[in-house]
Design a protein around this motif. Structure first.
Motif, PDB file in Angstrom:
ATOM      1  N   UNK A 115       0.844  -1.185   0.000  1.00 33.68           N
ATOM      2  CA  UNK A 115       0.000   0.000   0.000  1.00 33.68           C
ATOM      3  C   UNK A 115       0.882   1.239   0.000  1.00 33.68           C
ATOM      4  N   UNK A 116       0.530   2.222  -0.838  1.00 34.16           N
ATOM      5  CA  UNK A 116       1.246   3.500  -0.889  1.00 34.16           C
ATOM      6  C   UNK A 116       0.269   4.617  -0.535  1.00 34.16           C
ATOM      7  N   UNK A 117       0.663   5.469   0.429  1.00 30.59           N
ATOM      8  CA  UNK A 117      -0.148   6.632   0.791  1.00 30.59           C
ATOM      9  C   UNK A 117       0.763   7.847   0.929  1.00 30.59           C
ATOM     10  N   UNK A 118       0.150   9.017   0.967  1.00 33.46           N
ATOM     11  CA  UNK A 118       0.913  10.261   1.070  1.00 33.46           C
ATOM     12  C   UNK A 118       1.350  10.559   2.500  1.00 33.46           C
ATOM     13  N   UNK A 119       0.652   9.984   3.488  1.00 30.24           N
ATOM     14  CA  UNK A 119       0.980  10.286   4.888  1.00 30.24           C
ATOM     15  C   UNK A 119       0.513   9.147   5.790  1.00 30.24           C
ATOM     16  N   UNK A 120       0.968   9.185   7.034  1.00 25.64           N
ATOM     17  CA  UNK A 120       0.514   8.217   8.037  1.00 25.64           C
ATOM     18  C   UNK A 120      -0.978   8.423   8.305  1.00 25.64           C
ATOM     19  N   UNK A 121      -1.421   9.694   8.330  1.00 24.40           N
ATOM     20  CA  UNK A 121      -2.850   9.969   8.533  1.00 24.40           C
ATOM     21  C   UNK A 121      -3.683   9.323   7.426  1.00 24.40           C
ATOM     22  N   UNK A 122      -3.208   9.447   6.190  1.00 27.16           N
ATOM     23  CA  UNK A 122      -3.936   8.825   5.071  1.00 27.16           C
ATOM     24  C   UNK A 122      -3.933   7.308   5.202  1.00 27.16           C
ATOM     25  N   UNK A 123      -2.806   6.740   5.616  1.00 29.37           N
ATOM     26  CA  UNK A 123      -2.737   5.298   5.834  1.00 29.37           C
ATOM     27  C   UNK A 123      -3.754   4.880   6.888  1.00 29.37           C
TER      28      UNK A 123
END
Length: 156
Positions: A115-123
């Motif tokens: 999984x790729x996200x822009x931030x920990x919050x998005x994750x």
């Protein structure tokens, strides 16, 4: 005959061509011909045979996720409620654009995803509101990647 049904055994010239194309898929056949001391037609025939055999599966642009703002890479091991839930779970995972790879595995997990996200919050949002609601999933374990020191294709 479908792509990949053609059996073609690669030799040293094929390996050299593959390595050169893996390094730069846009290198002209004429340049490869000079480098390997064969005709451009030979390069063309070899590449076409490897395409027919499914060894070469087209060309593509490689995108750097970090440059696009995707700073968080993680791997998630998924345990399904039942092995028969795999097709439905996979179909739902395919709908999540953050899931960039998925593997059906042996061992502790049924499915292992990247999984790729822009931030920990998005994750966190993906985990709570998109992954955990999938009924077929019993449990997950998330491993956050700190770095990727090795990234390479297989050697022909």
């Amino acid at each position: 005959m479908e792509k990949g049904d053609f059996h073609y055994r690669i030799d040293n010239l094929d390996k050299s061509i593959l390595m050169a194309l893996m390094d730069n898929a846009r290198v002209p056949y004429a340049e490869l011909a000079k480098r390997f001391e064969v005709s451009p037609g030979t390069i063309h025939v070899r590449v076409e045979k490897m395409k027919q055999a499914g060894i070469i599966e087209g060309t593509r642009v490689q995108v750097n996720p970090k440059k696009l703002g995707y700073d968080v890479c993680c791997f998630i091991g998924i345990i399904l409620k039942s092995a028969r839930d795999y097709p439905q779970a996979l179909a739902k995972l395919e709908q999540l654009e953050e899931v960039v790879e998925a593997y059906y595995t042996t061992g502790h997990y049924n499915i292992f995803i990247k999984v790729m996200t822009r931030s920990i919050d998005e994750l966190q949002r993906v985990l709570i509101s998109r992954l955990q609601p999938i009924d077929e999933i019993q449990s997950t374990e998330t491993l956050i990647s700190l770095q990727q020191p090795i990234d390479r294709d297989v050697t022909p």
